[in-house]
Design a protein around this motif. Structure first.
Motif, PDB file in Angstrom:
ATOM      1  N   ASN A  29      -6.799  30.622  -5.442  1.00 22.52           N
ATOM      2  CA  ASN A  29      -7.640  30.199  -6.572  1.00 22.52           C
ATOM      3  C   ASN A  29      -6.888  29.339  -7.577  1.00 22.52           C
ATOM      4  N   ASP A  30      -5.639  28.947  -7.252  1.00 23.41           N
ATOM      5  CA  ASP A  30      -4.839  28.132  -8.167  1.00 23.41           C
ATOM      6  C   ASP A  30      -4.485  26.776  -7.560  1.00 23.41           C
ATOM      7  N   ARG A  31      -4.889  26.535  -6.338  1.00 24.67           N
ATOM      8  CA  ARG A  31      -4.470  25.333  -5.635  1.00 24.67           C
ATOM      9  C   ARG A  31      -5.597  24.301  -5.615  1.00 24.67           C
ATOM     10  N   THR A  32      -5.199  23.026  -5.681  1.00 25.15           N
ATOM     11  CA  THR A  32      -6.152  21.941  -5.504  1.00 25.15           C
ATOM     12  C   THR A  32      -5.523  20.886  -4.603  1.00 25.15           C
ATOM     13  N   GLU A  33      -6.326  20.318  -3.729  1.00 22.96           N
ATOM     14  CA  GLU A  33      -5.861  19.252  -2.849  1.00 22.96           C
ATOM     15  C   GLU A  33      -5.926  17.938  -3.614  1.00 22.96           C
ATOM     16  N   ILE A  34      -4.824  17.177  -3.577  1.00 23.41           N
ATOM     17  CA  ILE A  34      -4.727  15.925  -4.326  1.00 23.41           C
ATOM     18  C   ILE A  34      -4.543  14.770  -3.344  1.00 23.41           C
ATOM     19  N   LEU A  35      -5.332  13.742  -3.524  1.00 20.86           N
ATOM     20  CA  LEU A  35      -5.224  12.521  -2.739  1.00 20.86           C
ATOM     21  C   LEU A  35      -4.981  11.368  -3.701  1.00 20.86           C
ATOM     22  N   ALA A  36      -3.895  10.626  -3.501  1.00 25.20           N
ATOM     23  CA  ALA A  36      -3.562   9.491  -4.370  1.00 25.20           C
ATOM     24  C   ALA A  36      -3.198   8.302  -3.503  1.00 25.20           C
ATOM     25  N   TYR A  37      -3.701   7.141  -3.843  1.00 24.32           N
ATOM     26  CA  TYR A  37      -3.389   5.936  -3.081  1.00 24.32           C
ATOM     27  C   TYR A  37      -3.606   4.711  -3.948  1.00 24.32           C
ATOM     28  N   ASP A  38      -2.874   3.657  -3.653  1.00 19.18           N
ATOM     29  CA  ASP A  38      -3.096   2.381  -4.315  1.00 19.18           C
ATOM     30  C   ASP A  38      -2.590   1.261  -3.420  1.00 19.18           C
ATOM     31  N   GLY A  39      -2.970   0.061  -3.773  1.00 20.73           N
ATOM     32  CA  GLY A  39      -2.550  -1.091  -2.982  1.00 20.73           C
ATOM     33  C   GLY A  39      -3.194  -2.354  -3.496  1.00 20.73           C
ATOM     34  N   GLY A  40      -2.744  -3.475  -2.934  1.00 21.54           N
ATOM     35  CA  GLY A  40      -3.313  -4.750  -3.325  1.00 21.54           C
ATOM     36  C   GLY A  40      -2.405  -5.907  -2.971  1.00 21.54           C
ATOM     37  N   PRO A  41      -2.858  -7.125  -3.241  1.00 18.73           N
ATOM     38  CA  PRO A  41      -2.075  -8.314  -2.892  1.00 18.73           C
ATOM     39  C   PRO A  41      -1.007  -8.629  -3.934  1.00 18.73           C
ATOM     40  N   GLU A  42       0.042  -9.277  -3.460  1.00 21.62           N
ATOM     41  CA  GLU A  42       1.136  -9.718  -4.322  1.00 21.62           C
ATOM     42  C   GLU A  42       1.561 -11.121  -3.893  1.00 21.62           C
ATOM     43  N   TRP A  43       1.567 -12.038  -4.842  1.00 17.76           N
ATOM     44  CA  TRP A  43       1.953 -13.422  -4.553  1.00 17.76           C
ATOM     45  C   TRP A  43       3.268 -13.720  -5.246  1.00 17.76           C
ATOM     46  N   ARG A  44       4.277 -14.076  -4.470  1.00 23.26           N
ATOM     47  CA  ARG A  44       5.590 -14.442  -5.006  1.00 23.26           C
ATOM     48  C   ARG A  44       5.798 -15.940  -4.807  1.00 23.26           C
ATOM     49  N   PHE A  45       6.261 -16.614  -5.865  1.00 21.28           N
ATOM     50  CA  PHE A  45       6.347 -18.069  -5.796  1.00 21.28           C
ATOM     51  C   PHE A  45       7.546 -18.546  -6.617  1.00 21.28           C
ATOM     52  N   GLY A  62       0.814  -1.206   0.000  1.00 20.66           N
ATOM     53  CA  GLY A  62       0.000   0.000   0.000  1.00 20.66           C
ATOM     54  C   GLY A  62       0.848   1.256   0.000  1.00 20.66           C
ATOM     55  N   ARG A  63       0.361   2.281  -0.666  1.00 25.25           N
ATOM     56  CA  ARG A  63       0.990   3.599  -0.673  1.00 25.25           C
ATOM     57  C   ARG A  63      -0.105   4.645  -0.683  1.00 25.25           C
ATOM     58  N   GLY A  64       0.179   5.802  -0.097  1.00 24.61           N
ATOM     59  CA  GLY A  64      -0.798   6.876  -0.097  1.00 24.61           C
ATOM     60  C   GLY A  64      -0.133   8.223   0.024  1.00 24.61           C
ATOM     61  N   SER A  65      -0.795   9.251  -0.494  1.00 21.40           N
ATOM     62  CA  SER A  65      -0.231  10.590  -0.479  1.00 21.40           C
ATOM     63  C   SER A  65      -1.344  11.625  -0.516  1.00 21.40           C
ATOM     64  N   ALA A  66      -1.161  12.697   0.237  1.00 25.91           N
ATOM     65  CA  ALA A  66      -2.041  13.864   0.159  1.00 25.91           C
ATOM     66  C   ALA A  66      -1.155  15.093   0.084  1.00 25.91           C
TER      67      ALA A  66
END
Length: 556
Positions: A206-222, A182-186
């Protein structure tokens, strides 16, 4: 901008990564404490701030490969396990929690970066912070949460609360087999651009915007039943980019399109042969992704299959090659769809862990291009790094890509591990709006560590060649910093930056100087001066700003 801090702390106000880890951080906060050290056992000064920066810059490695040609290139939006900083040997716990609070006052002669309506103001900033590092057999966690409450005495329309978060986490559900990434950023971004070297806390309201970004998930190594060292990796990722405030078109015409939320899903299978007798390594990658952009802006899908190989001709040189097939489809720009073979060829020269050069040329995403990266130890104290890549992307995909390439170092600064210098997720020099474009990106960094000094120089060139939705644009920017430990308690920092943007003929200069003092192990103070100067073809967009800022920071 919160300038009065030494540069190390100034960068913390830009921090940006998973939101869910905040709950975990709060649960364990009571059991951790901070470790400080100022001298060796023999009483020799250690300059702890510079030492931590030096060590991290020396050992940092990329968390992902640039998204163009390989070898074994990762697509930019697939998360990989971060390079996790180990806690000190004498750490009292596997979980280190460091809460703190910072209070600052800024006196400025131009609170809104205005050309003709310059307004002097007194700005108060309250900046609580929570730093969490977890290192157990099952969990690796790094997070920095640092919101900023700002109150203006005169320009009260600039009052706001900025959310600043950067975090990475990996949980081993089954050791050495099943992981949850998982990773996340604001963070704050500039809609109109032209703000490259400027701290986001100083953007016009009037030029700024708040940004929220995140992702994640399972990973299987074999393991693969081919031979020892052959492995497989199956990874599913889902993520989002979300935008809050000032998301529509902006006047006077520099931002024609809105910016809207997006959801990305990706499924990837990687089969790696491992090193075959030190001679040949091959990797087969199959990848499918889908990005849905809200507001009727369509869905982008891609399917890729690639076979890549490294052939070691001698201990220091490898030949690189790849063949594959790709399918890209854009629901709102079908004329840009791509369905064709891919290939690249090139070489890699690596004489040591800190000296290597890689260059490839091939066909990728419908066009031919070069890609490369270099890391060269000029002297034992100075390292030069650079990389170049080209890719077709959207702003939403590029944000997720940056999220997965940047990382926190031991000094809690967000850096590009490819160059070893600080970098933000969004460059803030080009407009942030819905579009599909071919992105050309060159980055370089020079780091010199000569105690009690650390010098960094960074160079960035980026060009947008639109396929749909915008006008062409590009910029070039350079930053330089000098950090100096005057003695065990006092420090000085100097920063200068210059950015030049093609569209609107914008140029921006930023100069900062600050003095800091460590009053006690947990109390720091600083004061500094900042000068910002911006010009544009439209003279009404030009401005200059002076500011003096004082900070007091307490950690617990």
């Amino acid at each position: 901008m919160p300038l009065g801090l030494p540069f190390r702390w100034r960068m913390l106000l830009n921090l940006n990564r998973p939101l869910a880890v905040l709950l975990l951080a709060a649960a364990v906060a009571a059991g951790a404490r901070t470790v400080h050290a100022q001298t060796t056992d023999g009483g020799t000064p250690t300059f702890p701030v510079l030492r931590s920066v030096e060590e991290e810059l020396r050992t940092a490695q990329p968390t992902s490969v640039p998204p163009s040609q390989g070898p074994f290139g990762e697509q930019p939006y697939v998360p990989v396990r971060p390079q996790h900083s180990q806690p000190p040997p004498d750490a009292p716990s596997a979980w280190l929690i460091q809460p703190g609070i910072q209070v600052g006052e800024t006196v400025t002669d131009n609170a809104s970066l205005s050309h003709s309506n310059r307004t002097a103001d007194l700005i108060t900033m309250i900046n609580p912070q929570l730093i969490v590092t977890g290192d157990t057999e099952r969990t690796k966690l790094d997070i920095n949460y640092s919101p900023i409450l700002q109150r203006n005495l005169v320009e009260t329309g600039n009052n706001r609360l900025d959310q600043n978060l950067f975090g990475t986490g990996v949980f081993a559900a089954i050791p050495d087999a099943l992981f949850i990434n998982g990773r996340g950023s604001a963070f704050e971004g500039s809609r109109g651009g032209g703000m490259g070297p400027i701290n986001p806390s100083n953007f016009r309201f009037n030029d700024r915007t708040e940004i929220l970004a995140y992702d994640g998930g399972p990973e299987w190594r074999f393991p693969l039943p081919i031979h020892d060292g052959a492995t497989g990796d199956l990874n599913y990722t889902i993520g989002q980019t979300r935008f809050y405030s000032n998301t529509g078109p902006l006047s006077p015409g520099q931002v024609a399109n809105p910016i809207t939320n997006s959801t990305l899903q990706d499924l990837r299978l990687v089969l790696n042969s491992g090193d075959r007798s030190g001679f040949l390594t091959s990797q087969l990658t199959t990848d499918g992704s889908r990005t849905r952009i809200d507001g009727g802006n369509g869905t982008n899908t891609s399917g890729i299959i690639t076979l890549e190989s490294q052939l070691r001709l001698n201990p220091v040189f490898q030949l690189l090659g790849s063949v594959g097939y790709e399918d890209y489809r854009y629901s709102t720009a079908s004329f840009a769809n791509i369905n064709d073979p891919t290939w690249y060829g090139g070489g890699k020269w690596a004489i040591s862990d800190d000296t290597s050069v890689q260059l490839t040329y091939g066909h990728h995403q419908g066009f031919d291009s070069f890609a490369g990266n270099a890391h060269y130890a000029i002297t034992p104290l100075t390292t030069l790094s650079a990389d170049y890549q080209e890719t077709i992307t959207t702003p939403q995909q590029q944000i997720i890509s940056s999220l997965n390439q940047l990382q926190l170092n031991q000094a809690q600064v967000v850096i590009n591990p490819q160059t070893g210098v600080p970098e933000s997720i969004v460059a803030n020099e080009l407009a942030l709006q819905n579009s599909i474009y071919r992105d050309k990106l060159f980055r370089a960094g020079l780091v010199t560590r000569n105690e009690p000094n650390v010098y960094t120089v960074s160079l960035r060139y980026e060009a947008f060649d639109p396929i749909q939705g915008t006008n062409p644009d590009s910029f070039i920017g350079a930053d330089g910093t000098w950090q100096h430990a005057i003695n065990l308690t006092d420090s000085f920092s100097l920063l200068a930056g210059y950015y030049r943007r093609q569209q609107l003929g914008q140029s921006t200069i930023e100069i900062q100087a600050s003095l800091g003092r460590q009053i006690t192990d947990t109390l720091n103070a600083s004061i500094g001066y900042e000068f910002t100067y911006g010009t544009a073809t439209d003279s009404s967009q030009s401005y200059f700003r002076n500011a003096i800022t004082a900070f007091l920071r307490k950690t617990f």
